[in-house]
Motif scaffolding. Structure first.
Motif, PDB file in Angstrom:
ATOM      1  N   ARG A   1      53.479  75.935  52.011  1.00 45.91           N
ATOM      2  CA  ARG A   1      53.656  76.992  51.013  1.00 45.91           C
ATOM      3  C   ARG A   1      55.088  76.975  50.494  1.00 45.91           C
ATOM      4  NH1 ARG A   1      55.196  81.995  49.613  1.00 45.91           N
ATOM      5  NH2 ARG A   1      53.658  83.311  48.534  1.00 45.91           N
ATOM      6  N   PHE A   2      55.233  77.020  49.189  1.00 43.18           N
ATOM      7  CA  PHE A   2      56.545  76.990  48.556  1.00 43.18           C
ATOM      8  C   PHE A   2      57.272  78.298  48.835  1.00 43.18           C
ATOM      9  CE2 PHE A   2      58.859  77.604  44.324  1.00 43.18           C
ATOM     10  CZ  PHE A   2      60.005  76.975  44.786  1.00 43.18           C
ATOM     11  N   ASP A   3      58.411  78.199  49.511  1.00 45.59           N
ATOM     12  CA  ASP A   3      59.156  79.400  49.893  1.00 45.59           C
ATOM     13  C   ASP A   3      59.628  80.196  48.684  1.00 45.59           C
ATOM     14  OD1 ASP A   3      58.829  78.867  52.567  1.00 45.59           O
ATOM     15  OD2 ASP A   3      60.771  77.864  52.795  1.00 45.59           O
ATOM     16  N   GLY A   4      59.821  79.526  47.547  1.00 49.01           N
ATOM     17  CA  GLY A   4      60.320  80.212  46.360  1.00 49.01           C
ATOM     18  C   GLY A   4      59.260  80.983  45.595  1.00 49.01           C
ATOM     19  N   ARG A   5      58.015  80.970  46.073  1.00 48.79           N
ATOM     20  CA  ARG A   5      56.942  81.681  45.380  1.00 48.79           C
ATOM     21  C   ARG A   5      56.710  83.027  46.047  1.00 48.79           C
ATOM     22  NH1 ARG A   5      52.743  78.677  46.478  1.00 48.79           N
ATOM     23  NH2 ARG A   5      51.445  80.148  47.602  1.00 48.79           N
ATOM     24  N   VAL A   6      57.024  84.099  45.343  1.00 51.54           N
ATOM     25  CA  VAL A   6      56.801  85.429  45.873  1.00 51.54           C
ATOM     26  C   VAL A   6      55.296  85.686  45.940  1.00 51.54           C
ATOM     27  CG1 VAL A   6      56.845  86.580  43.618  1.00 51.54           C
ATOM     28  CG2 VAL A   6      57.536  87.846  45.668  1.00 51.54           C
ATOM     29  N   LEU A   7      54.873  86.479  46.898  1.00 50.84           N
ATOM     30  CA  LEU A   7      53.457  86.813  47.045  1.00 50.84           C
ATOM     31  C   LEU A   7      53.021  87.698  45.882  1.00 50.84           C
ATOM     32  CD1 LEU A   7      51.069  86.451  49.030  1.00 50.84           C
ATOM     33  CD2 LEU A   7      51.722  88.650  50.033  1.00 50.84           C
ATOM     34  N   THR A   8      52.042  87.213  45.113  1.00 57.01           N
ATOM     35  CA  THR A   8      51.590  87.935  43.926  1.00 57.01           C
ATOM     36  C   THR A   8      50.182  88.480  44.129  1.00 57.01           C
ATOM     37  OG1 THR A   8      50.626  85.959  42.919  1.00 57.01           O
ATOM     38  CG2 THR A   8      52.955  86.415  42.438  1.00 57.01           C
TER      39      THR A   8
END
Length: 219
Positions: free
Chosen positions: A190-197
């Protein structure tokens, strides 16, 4: 749009939205309408674009946490762009710009070749009915468009909660010229820079596995 979104569009668009010359459609980009990112953002910095930015949760979060990087949100729905501007203004984000346009045309006609350090495609419309799958974004043609827009060693990041679309994405990019896997094993972490949306939460609640992919642009 809501009253707040209408206000955002009228008051904030001059600061955030790139006024792109149009072709035939309202969300098209006229060929030859390329911008100079250094002039648009007023500096030389890495540039990341997100396709289908929605209401902007991921890209506003990313831009606020990386002030030394420039960000471009690409979206066709004006209400989502208005919400993005409201959140960006609230967060004091100055390194984000938006464009209301079809993503492939932005990559082909608005952005100069090899101008992106990263391109994000998070939870694109899965068009999960069999008769609609031909409408999916990630195809061999899109891979070539993305390859042209990315600089050498630039990264294409993708995520989806639909298994068959994840497999399609992986097959397309494994076979695409100019890309190599930037992960080991079956899927990228999982890409750490992607906030949970909301999209990711909805997929998880439905019991669908979230699949990440990352590909590096090579010569």
């Amino acid at each position: 749009m809501s009253e707040a979104q209408e206000r955002a569009w009228s008051e904030l668009a001059p600061r955030f939205v790139i006024a792109a010359p149009r072709d035939a459609a309202a969300t098209s980009i006229r060929p030859g309408a390329a911008i100079d990112p250094h002039q648009v953002w007023g500096r030389h910095a890495p540039l990341i674009a997100e396709i289908g930015s929605g209401q902007g949760h991921a890209i506003v979060h990313a831009a606020s946490g990386a002030p030394d990087t420039d960000f471009l949100a690409i979206e066709v729905f004006r209400a989502g762009l208005a919400r993005t501007m409201l959140d960006a203004e609230r967060a004091g984000v100055g390194n984000l710009r938006l464009v209301e346009a079809n993503a492939p045309e932005v990559l082909q006609h608005l952005l100069p070749a090899a101008s992106l350090d990263e391109l994000w495609v998070f939870f694109p419309d899965p068009w999960h009915k069999k008769k609609h799958t031909k409408r999916r974004l990630v195809t061999a043609e899109f891979a070539e468009t993305a390859r042209t827009a990315l600089r050498e060693r630039g990264i294409l990041r993708l995520a989806t909660d639909w298994q068959d679309y994840a497999l399609q994405m992986r097959d397309v990019l494994d076979e695409a010229d100019g890309f190599e896997r930037a992960f080991e094993g079956d899927w990228a972490p999982r890409f750490d820079g992607r906030v949970l949306t909301a999209f990711e939460r909805k997929g998880s609640r439905a019991g669908r596995d979230i699949r990440d992919l990352a590909y590096r642009r090579v010569a």
